[in-house]
Design a protein around this motif. Structure first.
Motif, PDB file in Angstrom:
ATOM      1  N   SER A   1      -7.691   1.831  -3.264  1.00  0.00           N
ATOM      2  CA  SER A   1      -8.344   0.924  -2.325  1.00  0.00           C
ATOM      3  C   SER A   1      -7.342  -0.163  -1.978  1.00  0.00           C
ATOM      4  O   SER A   1      -7.039  -1.039  -2.798  1.00  0.00           O
ATOM      5  CB  SER A   1      -9.608   0.310  -2.945  1.00  0.00           C
ATOM      6  OG  SER A   1     -10.184  -0.631  -2.063  1.00  0.00           O
TER       7      SER A   1
ATOM      8  N   GLU B   1      -5.571  -6.386  -3.955  1.00  0.00           N
ATOM      9  CA  GLU B   1      -6.335  -7.554  -3.528  1.00  0.00           C
ATOM     10  C   GLU B   1      -5.379  -8.621  -3.007  1.00  0.00           C
ATOM     11  O   GLU B   1      -4.382  -8.931  -3.659  1.00  0.00           O
ATOM     12  CB  GLU B   1      -7.154  -8.125  -4.692  1.00  0.00           C
ATOM     13  CG  GLU B   1      -8.200  -7.173  -5.263  1.00  0.00           C
ATOM     14  CD  GLU B   1      -8.950  -7.784  -6.431  1.00  0.00           C
ATOM     15  OE1 GLU B   1      -8.632  -8.951  -6.793  1.00  0.00           O
ATOM     16  OE2 GLU B   1      -9.828  -7.120  -6.991  1.00  0.00           O
ATOM     17  N   GLU B   2      -5.689  -9.174  -1.855  1.00  0.00           N
ATOM     18  CA  GLU B   2      -4.878 -10.247  -1.283  1.00  0.00           C
ATOM     19  C   GLU B   2      -5.551 -11.587  -1.511  1.00  0.00           C
ATOM     20  O   GLU B   2      -6.748 -11.747  -1.267  1.00  0.00           O
ATOM     21  CB  GLU B   2      -4.675 -10.022   0.215  1.00  0.00           C
ATOM     22  CG  GLU B   2      -3.857  -8.802   0.563  1.00  0.00           C
ATOM     23  CD  GLU B   2      -3.677  -8.675   2.057  1.00  0.00           C
ATOM     24  OE1 GLU B   2      -2.684  -9.231   2.586  1.00  0.00           O
ATOM     25  OE2 GLU B   2      -4.544  -8.047   2.707  1.00  0.00           O
TER      26      GLU B   2
ATOM     27  N   ASN C   1      -5.412  -2.502   1.503  1.00  0.00           N
ATOM     28  CA  ASN C   1      -5.278  -2.882   2.902  1.00  0.00           C
ATOM     29  C   ASN C   1      -3.909  -2.413   3.403  1.00  0.00           C
ATOM     30  O   ASN C   1      -2.872  -2.857   2.919  1.00  0.00           O
ATOM     31  CB  ASN C   1      -5.407  -4.404   3.035  1.00  0.00           C
ATOM     32  CG  ASN C   1      -5.239  -4.869   4.471  1.00  0.00           C
ATOM     33  OD1 ASN C   1      -5.122  -4.059   5.395  1.00  0.00           O
ATOM     34  ND2 ASN C   1      -5.225  -6.181   4.670  1.00  0.00           N
ATOM     35  N   ARG C   2      -3.914  -1.488   4.359  1.00  0.00           N
ATOM     36  CA  ARG C   2      -2.662  -0.897   4.836  1.00  0.00           C
ATOM     37  C   ARG C   2      -1.809  -1.888   5.618  1.00  0.00           C
ATOM     38  O   ARG C   2      -0.598  -1.680   5.764  1.00  0.00           O
ATOM     39  CB  ARG C   2      -2.974   0.303   5.739  1.00  0.00           C
ATOM     40  CG  ARG C   2      -3.775   1.388   5.070  1.00  0.00           C
ATOM     41  CD  ARG C   2      -2.953   2.125   4.067  1.00  0.00           C
ATOM     42  NE  ARG C   2      -3.775   2.831   3.078  1.00  0.00           N
ATOM     43  CZ  ARG C   2      -3.291   3.550   2.090  1.00  0.00           C
ATOM     44  NH1 ARG C   2      -1.981   3.641   1.946  1.00  0.00           N
ATOM     45  NH2 ARG C   2      -4.083   4.136   1.226  1.00  0.00           N
ATOM     46  N   SER C   3      -2.384  -2.962   6.091  1.00  0.00           N
ATOM     47  CA  SER C   3      -1.618  -3.925   6.887  1.00  0.00           C
ATOM     48  C   SER C   3      -1.000  -5.031   6.035  1.00  0.00           C
ATOM     49  O   SER C   3      -0.256  -5.861   6.547  1.00  0.00           O
ATOM     50  CB  SER C   3      -2.516  -4.560   7.963  1.00  0.00           C
ATOM     51  OG  SER C   3      -3.565  -5.307   7.360  1.00  0.00           O
ATOM     52  N   ALA C   4      -1.293  -5.046   4.738  1.00  0.00           N
ATOM     53  CA  ALA C   4      -0.775  -6.111   3.877  1.00  0.00           C
ATOM     54  C   ALA C   4       0.744  -6.033   3.776  1.00  0.00           C
ATOM     55  O   ALA C   4       1.324  -4.942   3.716  1.00  0.00           O
ATOM     56  CB  ALA C   4      -1.404  -6.003   2.489  1.00  0.00           C
TER      57      ALA C   4
ATOM     58  N   ALA D   1       0.830  -1.209   0.000  1.00  0.00           N
ATOM     59  CA  ALA D   1       0.000   0.000   0.000  1.00  0.00           C
ATOM     60  C   ALA D   1       0.862   1.257   0.000  1.00  0.00           C
ATOM     61  O   ALA D   1       0.503   2.273  -0.604  1.00  0.00           O
ATOM     62  CB  ALA D   1      -0.942  -0.006   1.203  1.00  0.00           C
TER      63      ALA D   1
END
Length: 381
Positions: A243, A282-283, A245-248, A219
């Motif tokens: 868009s 996307e994870e 996920n900041r923790s990815a 991110a």
């Protein structure tokens, strides 16, 4: 004893048919090839040999037969991307087909006539190879010139921006605006990344591209790239959305990721005149997917088939350079670059990378190169 010249002129179509059956029996050297490029010209070439034998006998050198450009067209075979090895093999079949045909008919021809015919076919193959090489060299030179022009076009925008900032700094009496300095730094970084990406494209084959993974937050890379291109988007009135996920976290080569994702974002902004450009993270279980969507004009199916081939810009500044860098960067890390697009409905590029990219320092026996070729044919929808 029959005249070989008369036989070649009178039975041209039959001989071409016999040759074509022989070629079909052996199969083409290129998978998926359905018809030999010389089929349409072989009848003309056999008649040229036959008429020369009939009118002048063996007094004229067979080397003189192919001085007229219309009697063979290796330039077309270059455009059709047919290897010269296939052309030479086909001419060998011509000699074999004529010899078998003469044996079956029990035709007795003079040694001089048959030697003239054999040398004429040999000279035909040799002249085809010479013209093929010359035409191919000219084509490579043209493509190289277009490629260099494309690089110059890609460099023009950041260099112009740098020049503008330098003029502003030279004319200012007060301390430089911190925001202007930050924009200047980003422009320098953008120019440096572009140059590094071009150098990697030039210096390394896909299977030799070094890969140095590090643990990072994807991110944050997206944020950096969006900030770099935000000015370009706002100048065109485009909405630039994120868009993610900041923790990815993932293990990836930062430079190659920036090469790939940066070029996708830049292209989306470049070819979108109104609406939005959206970057999504996307994870999945074992991979991370970076999706770049736009509301641009879309890409035709014909153009899609050309996008991920080796760089051959159709015109200076075309999308070929950036997408070639992005594609090679993806595949070098064991990933793929996929495209969904329809004319008038925008485009979506998906950069799919393993969550943990493997390091590589050198050559890996063509594994990535083969993957590059396979992915180019199966990931464009």
């Amino acid at each position: 004893m029959a005249s070989l010249g008369e036989l070649l002129c009178s039975h041209t179509d039959e001989l071409v048919h016999r040759w074509y059956e022989r070629w079909q029996q052996e199969g083409p050297a290129i998978p998926g090839m359905t018809e030999a490029a010389i089929k349409d010209h072989l009848a003309v070439q056999l008649r040229v040999i036959g008429e020369s034998l009939r009118e002048r006998g063996t007094s004229e050198s067979p080397r003189k037969l192919w001085e007229q450009p219309g009697r063979l067209d290796p330039e077309q075979r270059v455009r059709d991307e047919e290897p010269i090895e296939e052309v030479v093999r086909e001419y060998a079949y011509v000699i074999e087909a004529v010899r078998l045909w003469l044996d079956e008919r029990d035709e007795q021809v003079s040694v001089q006539d048959y030697s003239f015919f054999s040398i004429a076919i040999f000279e035909l193959a040799a002249e085809s190879a010479r013209r093929f090489a010359r035409c191919q060299a000219e084509q490579v030179a043209r493509e190289r010139a277009e490629y260099v022009a494309g690089i110059a076009h890609q460099l023009r925008t950041p260099v112009s921006t740098l020049g503008l900032y330098v003029q502003q700094l030279e004319g200012g009496k007060a301390a430089p605006d911190p925001q202007a300095v930050e924009r200047l730094r980003r422009t320098v970084d953008r120019l440096s990344r572009l140059v590094d990406g071009i150098l990697r494209l030039e210096r390394f084959k896909p299977d030799e591209l070094p890969v140095h993974p590090e643990t990072l937050a994807p991110a944050q890379v997206i944020d950096q790239l969006v900030a770099d291109y935000e000015h370009d988007a706002s100048r065109k009135g485009l909405r630039l959305d994120i868009s993610a996920n900041r923790s990815a976290r993932m293990q990836v080569d930062r430079d190659l990721l920036v090469d790939a994702l940066g070029n996708l974002i830049q292209n989306a902004i470049k070819y979108t005149e109104k609406g939005f450009v959206r970057v999504t993270l996307e994870e999945r279980e074992n991979e991370v997917v970076f999706k770049v969507e736009d509301s641009g004009p879309g890409i035709s199916p014909e153009r899609q088939r050309q996008l991920f081939r080796p760089v051959r810009p159709e015109q200076p500044g075309g999308a070929g350079l950036g997408l070639s860098i992005a594609f090679r960067s993806a595949v070098a890390q064991g990933g793929t670059l996929e495209l969904e697009s329809e004319p008038g409905r925008g485009s979506t590029f998906r950069l799919c990378l393993p969550r943990a990219v493997r390091a590589r320092e050198g050559h890996t026996e063509g594994r990535v190169e083969r993957s590059l070729e396979n992915d180019a044919s199966r990931t464009v929808h």
